[in-house]
Design a protein around this motif. Structure first.
Motif, PDB file in Angstrom:
ATOM      1  N   UNK A   1       3.002  -0.841   4.947  1.00 28.78           N
ATOM      2  CA  UNK A   1       2.640   0.540   5.286  1.00 28.78           C
ATOM      3  C   UNK A   1       1.212   0.903   4.895  1.00 28.78           C
ATOM      4  N   UNK A   2       0.628   0.159   3.929  1.00 30.24           N
ATOM      5  CA  UNK A   2      -0.727   0.479   3.496  1.00 30.24           C
ATOM      6  C   UNK A   2      -1.633  -0.756   3.539  1.00 30.24           C
ATOM      7  N   UNK A   3      -1.818  -1.334   4.735  1.00 26.16           N
ATOM      8  CA  UNK A   3      -2.680  -2.525   4.841  1.00 26.16           C
ATOM      9  C   UNK A   3      -4.132  -2.222   4.470  1.00 26.16           C
ATOM     10  N   UNK A   4      -4.505  -0.923   4.483  1.00 27.43           N
ATOM     11  CA  UNK A   4      -5.873  -0.528   4.141  1.00 27.43           C
ATOM     12  C   UNK A   4      -6.136  -0.578   2.639  1.00 27.43           C
ATOM     13  N   UNK A   5      -5.082  -0.571   1.809  1.00 25.37           N
ATOM     14  CA  UNK A   5      -5.250  -0.556   0.351  1.00 25.37           C
ATOM     15  C   UNK A   5      -5.575  -1.963  -0.153  1.00 25.37           C
ATOM     16  N   UNK A   6      -6.464  -2.049  -1.143  1.00 21.92           N
ATOM     17  CA  UNK A   6      -6.822  -3.388  -1.662  1.00 21.92           C
ATOM     18  C   UNK A   6      -5.723  -3.901  -2.598  1.00 21.92           C
ATOM     19  N   UNK A   7      -5.724  -5.214  -2.889  1.00 21.58           N
ATOM     20  CA  UNK A   7      -4.635  -5.820  -3.689  1.00 21.58           C
ATOM     21  C   UNK A   7      -4.445  -5.177  -5.063  1.00 21.58           C
ATOM     22  N   UNK A   8      -5.542  -4.751  -5.704  1.00 19.71           N
ATOM     23  CA  UNK A   8      -5.421  -4.146  -7.037  1.00 19.71           C
ATOM     24  C   UNK A   8      -4.637  -2.831  -6.948  1.00 19.71           C
ATOM     25  N   UNK A   9      -4.998  -2.016  -5.953  1.00 24.02           N
ATOM     26  CA  UNK A   9      -4.292  -0.726  -5.772  1.00 24.02           C
ATOM     27  C   UNK A   9      -2.821  -0.958  -5.451  1.00 24.02           C
ATOM     28  N   UNK A  10      -2.572  -1.915  -4.568  1.00 24.31           N
ATOM     29  CA  UNK A  10      -1.168  -2.198  -4.200  1.00 24.31           C
ATOM     30  C   UNK A  10      -0.354  -2.608  -5.421  1.00 24.31           C
ATOM     31  N   UNK A  11      -0.984  -3.389  -6.283  1.00 24.96           N
ATOM     32  CA  UNK A  11      -0.278  -3.850  -7.487  1.00 24.96           C
ATOM     33  C   UNK A  11       0.040  -2.678  -8.418  1.00 24.96           C
ATOM     34  N   UNK A  12      -0.911  -1.755  -8.542  1.00 23.80           N
ATOM     35  CA  UNK A  12      -0.675  -0.556  -9.356  1.00 23.80           C
ATOM     36  C   UNK A  12       0.492   0.259  -8.787  1.00 23.80           C
ATOM     37  N   UNK A  13       0.494   0.424  -7.469  1.00 19.30           N
ATOM     38  CA  UNK A  13       1.549   1.230  -6.839  1.00 19.30           C
ATOM     39  C   UNK A  13       2.911   0.553  -6.992  1.00 19.30           C
ATOM     40  N   UNK A  14       2.934  -0.767  -6.841  1.00 21.21           N
ATOM     41  CA  UNK A  14       4.189  -1.503  -7.046  1.00 21.21           C
ATOM     42  C   UNK A  14       4.682  -1.325  -8.484  1.00 21.21           C
ATOM     43  N   UNK A  15       3.758  -1.366  -9.435  1.00 16.31           N
ATOM     44  CA  UNK A  15       4.122  -1.171 -10.837  1.00 16.31           C
ATOM     45  C   UNK A  15       4.713   0.214 -11.056  1.00 16.31           C
TER      46      UNK A  15
END
Length: 396
Positions: free
Chosen positions: A348-362
């Motif tokens: 859903x958020x392919x625009x977000x970078x890997x660091x941000x995605x990891x924070x959101x998953x956390x």
């Protein structure tokens, strides 16, 4: 000079009638037979309590209709929540009084400013709560057009609001997208025709098929233009809220998308239930979609199991709704890597970078936990490094 009689347009043909039907409460909600929550019939142009001129419709829910009215005394627009017959209104006013008295910061809670009663022909009555006017609740369509910084600001404001409620010992019990709303620029100073130009002209129909004791109309709701909305974000609707330890509890659940799995397995409501619901709203704000799909066999709970793994074995046999599946409790299952939290965020958020995605998953994985006691509290999540990192990234 503005017209004193212009209160929208009646439907002209069957096509408009069908369009209206999609947007309004079912007509049978006004029927008194076989209806536990009878609604009060209202028409545009009516003055309620000799003070509130009804100008437009804001929406409806399970236990009320909500109208936009002009307060002739204070010269401002207000929202009138006209409660169905029953105890709904009494519970809401009681808990709101408690909120006003005990919550440290009520600036983002939509609480009533006045209340009055509307009598029926049979001597029963409907309670009406008067609220300040706010903007629309969140929905997928509008979120896609809302900047991510505004959505994350909303997520932070909502979490601070939930923390304030919990600090006062109050569980909301019905946190969901419909109960979260944006602020709006006041339009009190405008004529009715100018308001209709901004919010859309009401389309209406006299309530059909019911032999009513007074006139009433089914009315299409307002459409809020983007440039009327502000960055403030509010929480409303306390019909199911309760103080911890309070023995009088209104029965009910949040919509399934937002209901924690423990509540669906006969566990008592708790702050942790609100936190699950909050995280479902956070996911809506971040992903623009609810986190767990409902189209699988077994509905939203199957979506949870697909993303998070099996439910606790000790919950088997306790599911409160029809359609439960034994497979939910099969401890040999694992989350589906194509549909787990990481996969959803990436999709859903392919625009977000890997660091941000990891924070959101956390962030999500610290609240989407089956055991309520292991979920982060609101104040803990506000201090969580990943939550702070995401908020800092968007200047919230």
């Amino acid at each position: 000079m503005a017209s004193t009689t212009d209160f929208g347009d009646f439907v002209k043909d069957e096509e408009e009638e069908l369009d209206l039907e999609e947007l309004v409460e079912p007509w049978h909600r006004y029927e008194t037979e076989d209806n536990q929550y009878v609604l009060y019939p209202i028409r545009l142009g009516e003055v309620l309590n000799e003070r509130y001129l009804v100008e437009h419709k804001l929406g409806f829910g399970g236990g009320s209709t909500v109208w936009m009215a002009y307060d002739l005394q204070d010269k401002r627009d207000v929202a009138l929540k006209v409660m169905a017959l029953g105890k709904w209104g009494d519970n809401e006013t009681r808990i709101q009084d408690e909120i006003i008295k005990t919550v440290r910061d009520t600036s983002r809670l939509v609480t009533y400013t006045a209340t009055f009663f509307l009598p029926r022909d049979d001597k029963s009555y409907h309670r009406v709560l008067v609220f300040p006017m706010k903007g629309p609740s969140i929905c997928t369509l509008s979120l896609k057009k809302t900047p991510i910084a505004s959505r994350m600001s909303a997520a932070r404001q909502l979490l601070e609001t939930v923390a304030s409620l919990h600090e006062a010992g109050i569980i909301h019990r019905d946190l969901n997208a419909r109960n979260c709303m944006w602020g709006m620029v006041p339009i009190d100073g405008l004529s009715r025709s100018a308001k209709y130009e901004l919010l859309g002209r009401p389309l209406k129909q006299t309530i059909p098929f019911v032999n009513l004791w007074k006139e009433g109309e089914l009315v299409s709701p307002v459409k809020f233009p983007k440039d009327l909305l502000t960055e403030e974000f509010y929480l409303c609707d306390f019909g199911l809220a309760k103080k911890i330890g309070d023995l009088t509890t209104q029965r009910g659940y949040p919509p399934m998308h937002y209901c924690s799995p423990d509540r669906l397995h006969r566990q008592e409501p708790s702050f942790a239930c609100d936190m699950w619901s909050y995280m479902a709203v956070f996911s809506m704000l971040y992903l623009t979609f609810p986190p767990f799909p409902t189209f699988l066999e077994g509905g939203v709970v199957s979506g949870m199991v697909e993303a998070l793994g099996p439910l606790p074995m000790q919950w088997k046999g306790l599911y409160t709704h029809p359609g439960g599946l034994d497979s939910w409790y099969d401890q040999s299952q694992s989350p589906d890597p194509e549909n787990d939290l990481a996969a959803k965020i990436a999709y859903f958020r392919p625009d977000a970078d890997p660091v941000e995605r990891q924070h959101v998953q956390s962030i999500m994985s610290k609240v989407f936990i089956y055991d309520p006691e292991k979920r982060l509290t609101a104040s803990e999540l506000l201090r969580d490094p990943s939550f702070r990192a995401v908020m800092d990234r968007y200047g919230c």
